[in-house]
Design an enzyme around this catalytic site. Structure first.
Site, PDB file in Angstrom:
ATOM      1  N   LEU A   1       1.285  -1.727   0.125  1.00 60.89           N
ATOM      2  CA  LEU A   1      -0.272  -0.046  -0.282  1.00 60.89           C
ATOM      3  C   LEU A   1       0.791   1.147   0.305  1.00 60.89           C
ATOM      4  O   LEU A   1       0.324   2.500  -1.039  1.00 60.89           O
ATOM      5  CB  LEU A   1      -0.663   0.343   1.120  1.00 60.89           C
ATOM      6  CG  LEU A   1      -1.546  -1.153   1.772  1.00 60.89           C
ATOM      7  CD1 LEU A   1      -3.017  -1.439   2.558  1.00 60.89           C
ATOM      8  CD2 LEU A   1      -2.996  -1.173   0.509  1.00 60.89           C
TER       9      LEU A   1
ATOM     10  N   VAL B   1       9.889   2.937  12.910  1.00 60.03           N
ATOM     11  CA  VAL B   1       9.187   3.348  13.305  1.00 60.03           C
ATOM     12  C   VAL B   1       8.707   3.388  14.967  1.00 60.03           C
ATOM     13  O   VAL B   1       8.355   4.884  14.952  1.00 60.03           O
ATOM     14  CB  VAL B   1       8.002   3.547  12.827  1.00 60.03           C
ATOM     15  CG1 VAL B   1       7.354   3.651  11.491  1.00 60.03           C
ATOM     16  CG2 VAL B   1       6.982   1.839  12.410  1.00 60.03           C
TER      17      VAL B   1
ATOM     18  N   CYS C   1       1.621   3.599   6.347  1.00 58.06           N
ATOM     19  CA  CYS C   1       1.596   2.647   6.555  1.00 58.06           C
ATOM     20  C   CYS C   1       2.174   1.272   6.583  1.00 58.06           C
ATOM     21  O   CYS C   1       1.906   0.409   6.877  1.00 58.06           O
ATOM     22  CB  CYS C   1       1.726   2.381   4.201  1.00 58.06           C
ATOM     23  SG  CYS C   1       0.512   3.198   3.392  1.00 58.06           S
TER      24      CYS C   1
ATOM     25  N   SER D   1      -7.311  -1.110   9.922  1.00 56.26           N
ATOM     26  CA  SER D   1      -7.209  -1.777   9.087  1.00 56.26           C
ATOM     27  C   SER D   1      -8.996  -3.083   9.371  1.00 56.26           C
ATOM     28  O   SER D   1      -9.958  -2.240  10.427  1.00 56.26           O
ATOM     29  CB  SER D   1      -6.616  -3.411   9.497  1.00 56.26           C
ATOM     30  OG  SER D   1      -7.472  -4.823   8.961  1.00 56.26           O
TER      31      SER D   1
ATOM     32  N   TYR E   1      -3.241  -7.453  16.534  1.00 59.66           N
ATOM     33  CA  TYR E   1      -3.532  -6.806  15.657  1.00 59.66           C
ATOM     34  C   TYR E   1      -4.640  -6.254  15.607  1.00 59.66           C
ATOM     35  O   TYR E   1      -3.988  -4.918  14.877  1.00 59.66           O
ATOM     36  CB  TYR E   1      -3.483  -8.097  14.277  1.00 59.66           C
ATOM     37  CG  TYR E   1      -3.996  -7.259  12.609  1.00 59.66           C
ATOM     38  CD1 TYR E   1      -2.785  -6.177  12.621  1.00 59.66           C
ATOM     39  CD2 TYR E   1      -4.432  -7.587  12.042  1.00 59.66           C
ATOM     40  CE1 TYR E   1      -2.725  -5.917  10.777  1.00 59.66           C
ATOM     41  CE2 TYR E   1      -5.022  -6.516  10.651  1.00 59.66           C
ATOM     42  CZ  TYR E   1      -4.042  -5.973   9.704  1.00 59.66           C
ATOM     43  OH  TYR E   1      -3.402  -5.062   9.267  1.00 59.66           O
TER      44      TYR E   1
ATOM     45  N   PHE F   1      -6.147  -6.848   0.887  1.00 62.37           N
ATOM     46  CA  PHE F   1      -5.712  -6.385  -0.049  1.00 62.37           C
ATOM     47  C   PHE F   1      -4.308  -7.615  -1.187  1.00 62.37           C
ATOM     48  O   PHE F   1      -3.889  -8.057  -0.378  1.00 62.37           O
ATOM     49  CB  PHE F   1      -5.229  -4.872   0.011  1.00 62.37           C
ATOM     50  CG  PHE F   1      -5.947  -3.942   0.119  1.00 62.37           C
ATOM     51  CD1 PHE F   1      -5.704  -2.625  -1.521  1.00 62.37           C
ATOM     52  CD2 PHE F   1      -7.077  -3.962   0.626  1.00 62.37           C
ATOM     53  CE1 PHE F   1      -6.494  -1.939  -1.612  1.00 62.37           C
ATOM     54  CE2 PHE F   1      -8.155  -3.108   0.257  1.00 62.37           C
ATOM     55  CZ  PHE F   1      -7.965  -1.993  -0.920  1.00 62.37           C
TER      56      PHE F   1
ATOM     57  N   THR G   1      -1.105  -6.947  -1.519  1.00 60.61           N
ATOM     58  CA  THR G   1       0.164  -6.657  -0.377  1.00 60.61           C
ATOM     59  C   THR G   1       1.066  -8.359  -1.528  1.00 60.61           C
ATOM     60  O   THR G   1       0.639  -9.300  -1.140  1.00 60.61           O
ATOM     61  CB  THR G   1      -0.018  -6.627   0.857  1.00 60.61           C
ATOM     62  OG1 THR G   1      -0.056  -8.017   1.238  1.00 60.61           O
ATOM     63  CG2 THR G   1      -1.026  -5.649   0.252  1.00 60.61           C
TER      64      THR G   1
END
Length: 261
Positions: free
Chosen positions: A18, A59, A85, A154, A167, A200, A202
């Site tokens: 993404l 991050v 992302c 999500s 998650y 998606f 990915t």
């Protein structure tokens, strides 16, 4: 906000999936794009493709994020756009039974914390540090807009499956951040929105067996296929370009509602 060569942007997780699609879409508008990622090989490749800049950034680490922003701003100037992302996931039940011994074990807390650190705290860390810089800029229009931020949650934030406690909690946190962030930053002319992607196409899913991908595609009400990262990028750009888009959480999922497993 008009996207053109006068605008600088940072995309975290920009080396693939993404993030890479969003970086390409921004660059196609003339935007100067910096990619934050840990995958240097892919990140450098995408940066070269779009005429952007790769910054090796973790991050979860303050110093790494600060260094990334310093490098990006030295090359492109202060960013007005941030798209978060960067993220990861795992699949571990809260209580599981060892198949060989029958021993009961709970979700390893270190693994739970890792997901929260990357997906939730990492998103907030980059948002807060970017917003400080955005707030120092002159507005781009008479309405006082200085910047726009798009975060990635999500559909698991709303219908997490078995094994997705960490998650779903991390992505639910990103959703819950959206309105408070928009309110915190309204006086600075900075808008904040969040996308909740469904299933998606990915790199993680592309590596799955064909039958698994087919089953996942069939589970989407319509269209019966995996999402294209370019479709995520298109929504991200819409959120950035439409100045009245603020404080919103939007599912992008082909109307899917995830089953328990």
């Amino acid at each position: 906000m008009k996207l053109d060569s006068s605008i600088a942007a940072v995309v975290t997780g920009g080396a693939s999936g993404l993030g890479a699609a969003t970086a390409r879409a921004l660059a196609a508008k003339g935007v100067r794009v910096a990619l934050f990622d840990l995958n240097a090989e892919l990140g450098e490749r995408v940066a070269a493709e779009i005429g952007g800049l790769f910054c090796a950034v973790n991050v979860t680490d303050d110093a790494s994020v600060d260094a990334g922003f310093a490098k990006a701003r030295a090359a492109h100037g202060q960013e007005r756009v941030l798209v978060n992302c960067a993220g990861t996931g795992n699949a571990i039940k809260t209580v599981g039974r060892d198949k060989a011994t029958g021993e009961l074990r709970h979700f390893p807390l270190a693994e739970f914390e890792k997901i929260i650190q990357i997906n939730l705290i990492g998103t907030f860390r980059c948002t807060a540090k970017s917003a400080v810089g955005m707030a120092s800029l002159d507005p781009v229009d008479d309405g006082g807009e200085r910047g726009a931020i798009v975060n990635t949650a999500s559909v698991a934030a709303e219908d997490g499956q078995m094994g997705q406690a960490a998650y779903a909690a991390s992505k639910g946190g990103v959703v819950s951040l959206t309105l408070p962030l928009a309110r915190d930053l309204m006086a600075e002319g900075i808008r904040v929105n969040t996308i909740l992607p469904g299933i998606f196409s990915t790199p993680l899913l592309l590596a799955a067996p064909d039958n698994v991908k087919a089953a996942l595609a069939a589970s989407v009400p319509f269209p019966k296929r995996l999402g294209d990262p370019a479709e995520y990028a298109a929504l991200a750009l819409l959120m950035i370009e439409n100045g009245y888009f603020n404080g919103e959480d939007v599912r992008l999922d082909g109307a899917i509602r995830m089953a328990p497993r």
